[in-house]
Design an enzyme around this catalytic site. Structure first.
Site, short mmCIF file in Angstrom:
data_model
loop_
_atom_site.label_atom_id
_atom_site.label_comp_id
_atom_site.label_asym_id
_atom_site.label_seq_id
_atom_site.Cartn_x
_atom_site.Cartn_y
_atom_site.Cartn_z
N SER A 141 0.85 -1.19 0.00
CA SER A 141 0.00 0.00 0.00
C SER A 141 0.88 1.23 0.00
CB SER A 141 -0.89 0.00 1.25
OG SER A 141 -1.53 1.25 1.42
N TYR A 154 -3.43 -0.46 10.18
CA TYR A 154 -3.19 -0.76 8.77
C TYR A 154 -1.75 -0.44 8.38
CZ TYR A 154 -4.06 -0.99 3.73
OH TYR A 154 -4.03 -1.33 2.41
#
Length: 272
Positions: A141, A154
């Site tokens: 990501s 996250y």
């Protein structure tokens, strides 16, 4: 014709990677938790690409459960042959300020995003080493590159995936196994739609600068980088600049993010 196994292959980036791999002429296995979505994805692949003689399979599994995932991948390999390319796209995100994210929510993001990636790699890596060939693509990501307000869990999970990929690359290379990691920005997926409603306003102010890509764009960029043998793959200029120059830019970006966050907080207080 290669056998590509994709975790999280029924939706979002994973589904786009399945279509893009099939378009290249590969056999494709998709793995995900929801059987109905898996069946629909397999049927769509068969309908569009099956006439070319390619084969497609689907196996339900929770990537966070090492035993179940290992069994699913073994079944995939019995059906379509050894895994030539593994793509780990399964992931979840539950944004929220650290104190509002429960321990269960925090741990589940680590379990799925990090351990789910590790579990998938562990299931195919010995075979790849023995055959002295194979490709592993991990979907990271943009938040593997910079910590953002509201994404403590996250970011922790995706930073860890990036570290895992970096270390495994060094171990795998002498055996002819290539390891790559893709760093997508915000991507138009069903998960993003659900996630956005949970983002704190401070996170919106920060993440908006990272750009937006479609799942198909990310998939094309990821596969192009993978087949060129690149380790780090950055879809879009913003991610490329952050990935290549982040260590230099972060001391300047952090104060910029801090100012944007303070502005949001002042604006929200003023409207109370």
């Amino acid at each position: 014709m290669a056998h590509v196994i994709i975790t999280g292959g029924s939706s979002g980036i994973g589904a786009a990677l399945a279509r893009a791999s099939a378009a290249r002429g590969d056999d494709v296995t998709v793995i995900a938790r929801t059987e109905a979505a898996l069946a629909a994805q397999r049927e769509a692949l068969v309908s569009e690409f099956g006439k070319h003689g390619q084969r497609f399979a689907a196996q339900p599994a929770d990537v966070g459960d090492a035993a179940t995932l290992g069994s699913a991948i073994q079944q995939c390999e019995r059906e379509l042959g050894p895994c030539d390319t593994l793509i780990t796209s399964a992931g979840i995100v539950i944004p929220g300020r650290f104190e509002s994210v429960t321990s269960e929510e925090f741990e589940n993001q680590i379990r799925i995003n990090l351990l789910g990636t590790v579990n998938a790699v562990r299931a195919v890596y010995p075979g790849m080493k023995a055959r002295r060939r194979g490709q592993i693509l991990m979907v990271g990501s943009g938040l593997s590159l910079i910590g953002v307000y509201g994404y403590t869990a996250y970011c922790a999970s995706k930073y860890a995936v990036a570290g895992f990929a970096e270390a495994l690359r060094a171990e795998a290379r002498p055996y002819g196994v290539t390891v790559s990691i893709c760093f997508p920005p915000d991507t138009e997926t069903p998960q993003l739609l659900a996630e956005r409603s949970l983002r704190p306003p401070e996170a919106h102010a920060a993440i908006g600068a990272g750009g937006m890509r479609s799942a198909d764009e990310v998939a094309r960029a990821a596969l192009a980088g993978l087949h060129r043998g690149r380790f780090a793959i950055y879809p879009g200029l913003q991610m490329k600049m952050l990935g290549m120059f982040g260590s230099v830019a972060l001391p300047f970006l952090r104060p910029w993010f801090d100012r944007r966050i303070l502005l949001v907080k002042r604006t929200s207080k003023g409207s109370d």
